[in-house]
Design an enzyme around this catalytic site. Structure first.
Site, PDB file in Angstrom:
ATOM      1  N   LYS A   1       0.808  -1.215   0.000  1.00  0.00           N
ATOM      2  CA  LYS A   1       0.000   0.000   0.000  1.00  0.00           C
ATOM      3  C   LYS A   1       0.852   1.280   0.000  1.00  0.00           C
ATOM      4  O   LYS A   1       2.059   1.230   0.257  1.00  0.00           O
ATOM      5  CB  LYS A   1      -0.919  -0.011   1.228  1.00  0.00           C
ATOM      6  CG  LYS A   1      -1.966  -1.121   1.179  1.00  0.00           C
ATOM      7  CD  LYS A   1      -2.861  -1.053   2.406  1.00  0.00           C
ATOM      8  CE  LYS A   1      -3.963  -2.088   2.357  1.00  0.00           C
ATOM      9  NZ  LYS A   1      -4.848  -1.956   3.543  1.00  0.00           N
TER      10      LYS A   1
ATOM     11  N   TYR B   1     -12.474  -2.140  -4.502  1.00  0.00           N
ATOM     12  CA  TYR B   1     -13.029  -2.237  -3.149  1.00  0.00           C
ATOM     13  C   TYR B   1     -14.555  -2.162  -3.125  1.00  0.00           C
ATOM     14  O   TYR B   1     -15.148  -1.919  -2.078  1.00  0.00           O
ATOM     15  CB  TYR B   1     -12.415  -1.161  -2.247  1.00  0.00           C
ATOM     16  CG  TYR B   1     -10.977  -1.457  -1.905  1.00  0.00           C
ATOM     17  CD1 TYR B   1     -10.646  -2.489  -1.037  1.00  0.00           C
ATOM     18  CD2 TYR B   1      -9.935  -0.736  -2.473  1.00  0.00           C
ATOM     19  CE1 TYR B   1      -9.335  -2.779  -0.730  1.00  0.00           C
ATOM     20  CE2 TYR B   1      -8.612  -1.021  -2.180  1.00  0.00           C
ATOM     21  CZ  TYR B   1      -8.321  -2.044  -1.310  1.00  0.00           C
ATOM     22  OH  TYR B   1      -7.013  -2.342  -1.013  1.00  0.00           O
TER      23      TYR B   1
ATOM     24  N   ASN C   1      -2.015   0.104   6.766  1.00  0.00           N
ATOM     25  CA  ASN C   1      -1.430  -1.096   7.372  1.00  0.00           C
ATOM     26  C   ASN C   1      -0.487  -1.837   6.424  1.00  0.00           C
ATOM     27  O   ASN C   1      -0.244  -3.025   6.583  1.00  0.00           O
ATOM     28  CB  ASN C   1      -2.519  -2.016   7.926  1.00  0.00           C
ATOM     29  CG  ASN C   1      -3.458  -2.542   6.863  1.00  0.00           C
ATOM     30  OD1 ASN C   1      -3.209  -2.423   5.669  1.00  0.00           O
ATOM     31  ND2 ASN C   1      -4.556  -3.138   7.298  1.00  0.00           N
TER      32      ASN C   1
ATOM     33  N   HIS D   1      -2.153  -5.485   1.547  1.00  0.00           N
ATOM     34  CA  HIS D   1      -3.449  -6.128   1.327  1.00  0.00           C
ATOM     35  C   HIS D   1      -3.155  -7.520   0.816  1.00  0.00           C
ATOM     36  O   HIS D   1      -2.210  -7.721   0.053  1.00  0.00           O
ATOM     37  CB  HIS D   1      -4.264  -5.368   0.270  1.00  0.00           C
ATOM     38  CG  HIS D   1      -5.394  -6.182  -0.291  1.00  0.00           C
ATOM     39  ND1 HIS D   1      -6.651  -6.172   0.273  1.00  0.00           N
ATOM     40  CD2 HIS D   1      -5.446  -7.053  -1.330  1.00  0.00           C
ATOM     41  CE1 HIS D   1      -7.429  -7.004  -0.419  1.00  0.00           C
ATOM     42  NE2 HIS D   1      -6.724  -7.542  -1.398  1.00  0.00           N
TER      43      HIS D   1
ATOM     44  N   GLU E   1      -9.309 -11.110  -7.742  1.00  0.00           N
ATOM     45  CA  GLU E   1      -8.417  -9.975  -7.535  1.00  0.00           C
ATOM     46  C   GLU E   1      -7.219 -10.012  -8.474  1.00  0.00           C
ATOM     47  O   GLU E   1      -6.796  -8.973  -8.994  1.00  0.00           O
ATOM     48  CB  GLU E   1      -7.953  -9.932  -6.075  1.00  0.00           C
ATOM     49  CG  GLU E   1      -9.064  -9.573  -5.118  1.00  0.00           C
ATOM     50  CD  GLU E   1      -8.624  -9.487  -3.671  1.00  0.00           C
ATOM     51  OE1 GLU E   1      -9.432  -8.997  -2.861  1.00  0.00           O
ATOM     52  OE2 GLU E   1      -7.485  -9.886  -3.335  1.00  0.00           O
TER      53      GLU E   1
END
Length: 140
Positions: free
Chosen positions: A11, A51, A114, A117, A128
């Protein structure tokens, strides 16, 4: 155990801090092979589409804004039980609850930022992976 593929995204918080190599070293040391990889900047439309499953949740807008705030590294891992192994290495979504030595415990800035993913099931991994990669881009 089965050989699987799973999607991983490093990320914007992690790419901003130049952690791509350190993060990938953990996955590779655990036996996952990177069979596809690219660095890109998600558009708002692409982030919203990726998302979409979270569209009705209160964090959806902030998540999409965060994921478009800087470059990401999208990649496909291959290995035995890749989905579960990837999730174990990442740690709990909330870094405060993540086990010591996991990526999120060691590198996350917050529950949103965080650092990584990962697909949560083999079925979602296929969807995905196809979102970001064509078959010709995955080299085993």
């Amino acid at each position: 155990m089965a050989i699987e593929r799973t999607l991983s995204i490093i990320k914007p918080d992690a790419t901003r801090r130049n952690l791509t190599g350190a993060i990938n070293q953990r996955f590779e040391s655990a036996g996952l092979r990177i069979v596809a990889q690219k660095r890109l900047r998600l558009t708002r439309e692409r982030a919203e589409a990726f998302y979409e499953v979270h569209k009705e949740r209160p964090f959806y807008g902030d998540l999409c804004a965060f994921m478009t705030s800087g470059p990401v590294v999208v990649q496909v891992f291959e290995g035995e039980d890749a989905v579960a192994k990837n999730r174990e290495i990442m740690g709990a979504t909330n870094p405060a609850e993540a086990a010591d030595g996991t990526i999120r415990k060691d590198f996350a800035e917050s529950i949103e930022a965080n650092s990584v993913h990962g697909s949560d099931s083999a079925e979602n991994a296929k969807t995905e992976i196809a979102f970001f990669f064509s078959d010709g881009e995955i080299v085993g």
